[in-house]
Design an enzyme around this catalytic site. Structure first.
Site, mmCIF file in Angstrom:
data_model
loop_
_atom_site.group_PDB
_atom_site.id
_atom_site.type_symbol
_atom_site.label_atom_id
_atom_site.label_comp_id
_atom_site.label_asym_id
_atom_site.label_seq_id
_atom_site.Cartn_x
_atom_site.Cartn_y
_atom_site.Cartn_z
ATOM 1 N N TYR A 141 -26.566 -4.268 -27.639
ATOM 2 C CA TYR A 141 -25.211 -3.824 -27.997
ATOM 3 C C TYR A 141 -24.695 -4.549 -29.242
ATOM 4 O O TYR A 141 -23.846 -4.032 -29.958
ATOM 5 C CB TYR A 141 -24.238 -4.096 -26.843
ATOM 6 C CG TYR A 141 -24.089 -2.957 -25.877
ATOM 7 C CD1 TYR A 141 -25.197 -2.420 -25.239
ATOM 8 C CD2 TYR A 141 -22.827 -2.429 -25.589
ATOM 9 C CE1 TYR A 141 -25.056 -1.382 -24.336
ATOM 10 C CE2 TYR A 141 -22.682 -1.398 -24.687
ATOM 11 C CZ TYR A 141 -23.792 -0.875 -24.059
ATOM 12 O OH TYR A 141 -23.639 0.147 -23.163
ATOM 13 N N LYS A 192 -37.814 -5.545 -18.384
ATOM 14 C CA LYS A 192 -38.895 -4.641 -18.774
ATOM 15 C C LYS A 192 -39.930 -5.532 -19.461
ATOM 16 O O LYS A 192 -40.337 -5.297 -20.604
ATOM 17 C CB LYS A 192 -38.355 -3.538 -19.699
ATOM 18 C CG LYS A 192 -39.340 -2.430 -20.023
ATOM 19 C CD LYS A 192 -39.628 -1.498 -18.856
ATOM 20 C CE LYS A 192 -40.765 -0.559 -19.210
ATOM 21 N NZ LYS A 192 -41.181 0.298 -18.081
ATOM 22 N N ASP A 224 -37.319 0.458 -14.664
ATOM 23 C CA ASP A 224 -37.601 1.828 -14.207
ATOM 24 C C ASP A 224 -37.731 1.862 -12.680
ATOM 25 O O ASP A 224 -37.193 2.746 -12.008
ATOM 26 C CB ASP A 224 -38.842 2.409 -14.904
ATOM 27 C CG ASP A 224 -40.034 1.469 -14.911
ATOM 28 O OD1 ASP A 224 -39.894 0.296 -14.517
ATOM 29 O OD2 ASP A 224 -41.131 1.914 -15.336
ATOM 30 N N ASP A 248 -25.540 -1.512 -18.075
ATOM 31 C CA ASP A 248 -24.665 -0.358 -18.309
ATOM 32 C C ASP A 248 -25.165 0.825 -17.481
ATOM 33 O O ASP A 248 -24.398 1.484 -16.780
ATOM 34 C CB ASP A 248 -24.673 -0.008 -19.803
ATOM 35 C CG ASP A 248 -23.818 1.202 -20.112
ATOM 36 O OD1 ASP A 248 -22.683 1.268 -19.614
ATOM 37 O OD2 ASP A 248 -24.299 2.097 -20.848
ATOM 38 N N ASP A 252 -23.749 2.355 -13.501
ATOM 39 C CA ASP A 252 -23.279 3.725 -13.268
ATOM 40 C C ASP A 252 -24.045 4.356 -12.109
ATOM 41 O O ASP A 252 -23.478 5.057 -11.273
ATOM 42 C CB ASP A 252 -23.471 4.595 -14.523
ATOM 43 C CG ASP A 252 -22.205 4.667 -15.378
ATOM 44 O OD1 ASP A 252 -21.354 3.766 -15.246
ATOM 45 O OD2 ASP A 252 -22.077 5.613 -16.180
HETATM 46 C C1 IPM Z 1 -18.993 0.606 -19.830
HETATM 47 C C2 IPM Z 1 -18.906 1.663 -20.877
HETATM 48 C C3 IPM Z 1 -18.922 0.994 -22.247
HETATM 49 C C4 IPM Z 1 -20.256 0.287 -22.391
HETATM 50 C C5 IPM Z 1 -18.671 1.960 -23.440
HETATM 51 C C6 IPM Z 1 -17.385 2.733 -23.272
HETATM 52 C C7 IPM Z 1 -18.693 1.243 -24.740
HETATM 53 O O1 IPM Z 1 -19.930 2.596 -20.719
HETATM 54 O O2 IPM Z 1 -18.108 -0.271 -19.794
HETATM 55 O O3 IPM Z 1 -19.942 0.630 -19.051
HETATM 56 O O4 IPM Z 1 -21.254 0.904 -22.749
HETATM 57 O O5 IPM Z 1 -20.276 -0.915 -22.134
HETATM 58 MG MG MG Z 2 -21.079 2.313 -18.965
#
Ligand code: IPM
Ligand code: MG
Length: 357
Positions: A141, A192, A224, A248, A252
């Site tokens: 990032y 990884k 993975d 990240d 999710d």
């Molecule tokens: C998160 C989001 C952010 C990230 C974006 C909005 C920059 O997806 O907080 O997970 O990738 O960190």
């Molecule tokens: Mg995110």
């Protein structure tokens, strides 16, 4: 001395959900005599509209001085076309990095009342309680060099750099080991290492630290496989530590296991447990302004803030219990609604939590 919170409601549903979280904060502040004060600043698209940049100096300055930051959500289609370097997301990345908020805690907890909301079979997810610890201020990032360049043959080439120094890995690993000690004492480090040197070092450094935490059982998994195991047998996990990009994605995925991303809070902490607290979900521009967004993730972010930054455990527990009671009463915003429950809007949900307190 009173402790101060800077509130950044942000864009989209941000202001609506934050209004409810503030009511809850005000209630526990009185009830538990916490002596907290708070004020508002702009971050994201709303800051671009007013100041031309997503993280104005006034906001950064106030956030730096505050004891904690409470964030709603940033971004929306209105600002998608503007130059990359001043998009709302950049404001978020910059505040994380400027304040050194390197430890991102993302719990994925399944509320028993919402077990059916998961896309997985109930028996696979019932009682799920995973904590993802994501490194937040390093890795691909932020690594340099980065960009899009033109090659000699005229072709465009995009490039980023995944980089972690030993000290960056060590500090996030310590946070993760310590959190594992407070939970079920199982830590999984995700890498990884079979392909990427940067994560080979990650694995080495985490392994070197392990003897300092003899009560924690450390294991490793390639990313993975971890992604696969999360949907195959998610309850095998307790605490998961990983880098910025893998974190990240996996967070999710873990959030979706609970079926209700509208319920999940998060914390981003620095070395001294100063933190920025925010819901895991985004600004949901499609439902903004309709009064239907779920404020519970933001309300639970207040609880996390009270626990981690202000060491007010009793107040944090009270909020979490109040959320549980409201779910028991059958109140549901549309995102978690199912037949036989009562559909309510953002405001009614917030007020029900205050009443339950
Ligand atoms: C998160 C989001 C952010 C990230 C974006 C909005 C920059 O997806 O907080 O997970 O990738 O960190
Ligand atoms: Mg995110």
């Amino acid at each position: 001395m009173t402790k101060h919170i800077v509130i950044l409601a942000g864009d989209g549903i941000g202001p609506e959900i934050m209004a409810e979280a503030e009511k809850v904060l005000a209630k526990v502040n009185d009830q538990f005599g916490l002596g907290l004060s708070w004020s508002h600043e702009l971050l994201g698209g709303c800051a671009i509209d007013t100041h031309g940049v997503p993280l104005p100096d006034v906001t950064l300055d106030a956030a730096s001085k505050a004891d904690a930051i409470l964030l709603g959500a940033v971004g929306g289609p209105k600002w998608d076309q503007i130059e990359r370097s001043i998009r709302p997301e950049r404001g978020l990345l910059k505040i994380r990095s400027e304040l050194n908020l390197f430890a991102n805690l993302r719990p994925a907890i399944l509320y028993p009342q919402l077990a059916h909301a998961s896309s997985l079979k109930t028996e696979l997810v019932a009682g799920l309680d995973i904590l993802i610890v994501r490194e937040l201020t390093g890795g691909i990032y932020f690594g340099q060099p980065r960009g899009i360049r033109i090659l000699e043959n005229g072709e465009r080439q995009g490039y980023n750099t995944d980089v972690y120094s030993e000290s960056e890995i060590r500090r996030i690993a310590h946070v993760a080991f310590q959190l594992a000690q407070q939970r079920n004492k199982k830590l999984l480090s995700v890498d990884k290492a079979n392909v990427l040197e940067v994560t080979e070092l990650w694995k080495q450094v985490v392994t070197e630290i392990a003897p300092e935490y003899p009560d924690v059982e450390l294991s490793h998994m390639y990313v993975d496989n971890a992604a696969m195991q999360l949907v195959r047998r998610p309850k095998q996990f307790d605490v998961i530590v990983t880098g910025n990009l893998f974190g990240d994605i996996l967070s999710d995925e873990a959030a979706m296991l609970t079926g209700s991303i509208g319920m999940l809070p998060s914390a981003s902490l620095d070395q001294h447990k100063k933190g920025m607290y925010e819901p895991c979900h985004g600004s949901a521009p499609d439902i903004a302004g309709q009064g239907v967004a779920n404020p519970l993730a933001t309300i639970l972010s207040v609880a996390m803030m009270l626990r981690y930054t202000f060491k007010a455990d009793a107040a944090a527990l009270a909020i979490e219990a109040a959320v549980g009671r409201v779910l028991d009463q059958g109140l549901r915003t549309p995102d978690i609604y199912s037949e036989g429950t009562t559909k309510v809007g953002t405001q009614a949900m917030g007020e029900a939590v205050v009443a339950a307190l």
